[in-house]
Design a protein around this motif. Structure first.
Motif, PDB file in Angstrom:
ATOM      1  N   SER A  69      -0.333 -16.182 -19.323  1.00 48.91           N
ATOM      2  CA  SER A  69       0.523 -17.017 -18.483  1.00 48.91           C
ATOM      3  C   SER A  69       1.207 -18.082 -19.331  1.00 48.91           C
ATOM      4  CB  SER A  69      -0.300 -17.701 -17.382  1.00 48.91           C
ATOM      5  OG  SER A  69      -1.014 -16.750 -16.623  1.00 48.91           O
ATOM      6  N   PHE A  70       2.486 -18.305 -19.054  1.00 49.55           N
ATOM      7  CA  PHE A  70       3.221 -19.368 -19.742  1.00 49.55           C
ATOM      8  C   PHE A  70       2.973 -20.668 -19.001  1.00 49.55           C
ATOM      9  CE2 PHE A  70       7.173 -21.890 -20.347  1.00 49.55           C
ATOM     10  CZ  PHE A  70       7.051 -22.096 -21.718  1.00 49.55           C
ATOM     11  N   VAL A  71       2.460 -21.665 -19.727  1.00 48.13           N
ATOM     12  CA  VAL A  71       2.138 -22.960 -19.133  1.00 48.13           C
ATOM     13  C   VAL A  71       3.284 -23.940 -19.338  1.00 48.13           C
ATOM     14  CG1 VAL A  71       0.485 -24.870 -19.121  1.00 48.13           C
ATOM     15  CG2 VAL A  71      -0.316 -22.531 -19.484  1.00 48.13           C
ATOM     16  N   ASN A 258       7.968 -14.194 -12.652  1.00 50.62           N
ATOM     17  CA  ASN A 258       6.608 -14.733 -12.711  1.00 50.62           C
ATOM     18  C   ASN A 258       6.348 -15.423 -14.042  1.00 50.62           C
ATOM     19  OD1 ASN A 258       5.873 -13.476 -10.156  1.00 50.62           O
ATOM     20  ND2 ASN A 258       5.861 -11.537 -11.293  1.00 50.62           N
ATOM     21  N   SER A 259       5.442 -16.385 -14.024  1.00 48.95           N
ATOM     22  CA  SER A 259       5.100 -17.093 -15.262  1.00 48.95           C
ATOM     23  C   SER A 259       4.009 -16.388 -16.044  1.00 48.95           C
ATOM     24  CB  SER A 259       4.649 -18.520 -14.937  1.00 48.95           C
ATOM     25  OG  SER A 259       3.505 -18.495 -14.097  1.00 48.95           O
ATOM     26  N   GLY A 260       3.439 -15.325 -15.463  1.00 50.06           N
ATOM     27  CA  GLY A 260       2.387 -14.611 -16.158  1.00 50.06           C
ATOM     28  C   GLY A 260       2.427 -13.122 -15.882  1.00 50.06           C
ATOM     29  N   LEU A 273       9.530  -4.626 -25.856  1.00 49.43           N
ATOM     30  CA  LEU A 273      10.040  -5.382 -24.715  1.00 49.43           C
ATOM     31  C   LEU A 273      10.037  -6.880 -25.048  1.00 49.43           C
ATOM     32  CD1 LEU A 273      10.773  -5.754 -21.665  1.00 49.43           C
ATOM     33  CD2 LEU A 273       8.291  -5.856 -21.231  1.00 49.43           C
ATOM     34  N   ILE A 274      11.189  -7.515 -24.864  1.00 51.91           N
ATOM     35  CA  ILE A 274      11.266  -8.971 -24.929  1.00 51.91           C
ATOM     36  C   ILE A 274      11.149  -9.465 -23.494  1.00 51.91           C
ATOM     37  CG2 ILE A 274      12.608 -10.985 -25.630  1.00 51.91           C
ATOM     38  CD1 ILE A 274      14.034  -9.197 -27.655  1.00 51.91           C
ATOM     39  N   LEU A 275      10.044 -10.134 -23.174  1.00 55.06           N
ATOM     40  CA  LEU A 275       9.752 -10.545 -21.808  1.00 55.06           C
ATOM     41  C   LEU A 275       9.893 -12.065 -21.713  1.00 55.06           C
ATOM     42  CD1 LEU A 275       8.710  -9.910 -18.947  1.00 55.06           C
ATOM     43  CD2 LEU A 275       6.373 -10.075 -19.876  1.00 55.06           C
ATOM     44  N   VAL A 276      10.916 -12.505 -20.980  1.00 58.23           N
ATOM     45  CA  VAL A 276      11.153 -13.927 -20.782  1.00 58.23           C
ATOM     46  C   VAL A 276      10.462 -14.343 -19.485  1.00 58.23           C
ATOM     47  CG1 VAL A 276      12.873 -15.766 -20.620  1.00 58.23           C
ATOM     48  CG2 VAL A 276      13.383 -13.690 -21.940  1.00 58.23           C
ATOM     49  N   LEU A 277       9.336 -15.013 -19.607  1.00 61.19           N
ATOM     50  CA  LEU A 277       8.576 -15.402 -18.423  1.00 61.19           C
ATOM     51  C   LEU A 277       9.229 -16.581 -17.712  1.00 61.19           C
ATOM     52  CD1 LEU A 277       4.967 -15.128 -19.906  1.00 61.19           C
ATOM     53  CD2 LEU A 277       6.051 -13.558 -18.278  1.00 61.19           C
ATOM     54  N   ALA A 278       8.980 -16.694 -16.420  1.00 69.77           N
ATOM     55  CA  ALA A 278       9.526 -17.802 -15.636  1.00 69.77           C
ATOM     56  C   ALA A 278       9.037 -19.133 -16.216  1.00 69.77           C
ATOM     57  CB  ALA A 278       9.083 -17.669 -14.187  1.00 69.77           C
ATOM     58  N   GLY A 279       9.935 -20.068 -16.341  1.00 71.88           N
ATOM     59  CA  GLY A 279       9.598 -21.380 -16.892  1.00 71.88           C
ATOM     60  C   GLY A 279       9.962 -21.553 -18.342  1.00 71.88           C
ATOM     61  N   VAL A 280      10.267 -20.441 -19.021  1.00 70.30           N
ATOM     62  CA  VAL A 280      10.647 -20.556 -20.436  1.00 70.30           C
ATOM     63  C   VAL A 280      12.052 -21.149 -20.530  1.00 70.30           C
ATOM     64  CG1 VAL A 280      11.154 -19.280 -22.548  1.00 70.30           C
ATOM     65  CG2 VAL A 280       9.160 -18.668 -21.170  1.00 70.30           C
TER      66      VAL A 280
END
Length: 280
Positions: A69-71, A258-260, A273-280
């Motif tokens: 998860s991206f914090v 989603n952030s995670g 895959l380059i995955l840009v998580l929510a919040g980045v």
């Protein structure tokens, strides 16, 4: 005759104790590190941790799912199948969903570390050598079902000069996955760095476009690492688009709501895959 047998038994006991002591001091074997790149048909050695649930031992290979998860900024929370929680570039004010068992830190700015971590955090790993500045710090530690190690790199100071070994690339080996966090990487890696890092299935990469490295230099690093999943972090403004523009259609790009996400060895994408998580 009896005295000779006693001495022989004592000698054997001392030898056995010496072997056990050497085994105890020996660090775990990395399943991700390239230890024999030039040899054909090499198989990597690995350890197989287990966990106990309700009194039953569950083999590690049946515990697959890792949640990432991206914090915020460059902090991710990694939750292992065995229940270990890890926070990267932990600064104390970006809050994870639970108190981490392990935190890693880097020296670059106060947004990447804290000198006063929560005493409830059992394992705190600094990416620089506080006692002997400029010398490498080495971490090789097993916590539950996670093996954490680091690779030292140099860091650029506010004045522009480089400080040796001020940053660490932390590598988390969990459920067969090799997960790497590049920290505050300020220079392209050498062949020695790549050999020490080994395989990274998932890599967390700063994409600020200059505070660490420019998009072109960082993209070259990512292409050489050949990770299955690339997680941008440490963004400043629209720089993430500059980073994404460096990749052709050999990479998939996804912007998540989603952030995670949850991942395992079996669910890694076949195409990078380059995955840009929510919040980045």
């Amino acid at each position: 005759m009896m005295l000779r047998l006693v001495f022989s038994s004592l000698a054997l006991l001392l030898v056995a104790q010496g072997v056990l002591a050497q085994e105890a001091e020996r660090p775990p074997v990395s399943q991700c590190q390239l230890i024999a790149q030039a040899l054909p048909q090499v198989q990597f050695a690995s350890y197989n941790p287990t966990a106990s649930v309700g009194g039953s031992v569950i083999p590690a290979q049946l515990q697959e799912d890792v949640t990432i998860s991206f914090v915020g900024h460059s902090t991710f929370q990694i939750d292992t199948p065995g229940g270990v929680s890890i926070a990267t570039d932990f600064n104390g004010w970006l809050r994870t969903s639970r108190t981490p068992d392990v935190v890693t830190m880097n020296k670059a700015h106060s947004s990447h570390y804290t000198m006063n971590p929560d005493p409830a955090i059992a394992t705190v790993l600094q990416g620089w050598n506080e006692a002997r500045p400029g010398e490498k710090i080495e971490h090789r530690i097993v916590v539950g079902d996670a093996y954490v190690r680091n690779v030292s790199t140099d860091i650029r100071s506010w004045g522009g000069e480089f400080e040796p070994n001020g940053n660490s690339i932390f590598i988390f080996e969990v459920a067969g996955l090799c997960i790497g966090h590049l920290g505050h990487l300020h220079h392209e890696l050498t062949d020695a760095h790549y050999a020490e890092i080994g395989r990274l299935d998932i890599v967390m990469v700063p994409v600020d476009g200059g505070l660490t490295m420019g998009a072109e230099s960082m993209s070259r690093t990512i292409k050489r690492l050949r990770s299955a999943v690339v997680l941008p972090m440490h963004r400043r403004g629209p720089i993430v688009d500059s980073f994404l523009a460096m990749f052709d259609d050999s990479f998939d790009i996804e912007r998540s709501q989603n952030s995670g996400f949850t991942v395992s060895m079996r669910t890694l994408p076949k195409k990078p895959l380059i995955l840009v998580l929510a919040g980045v």
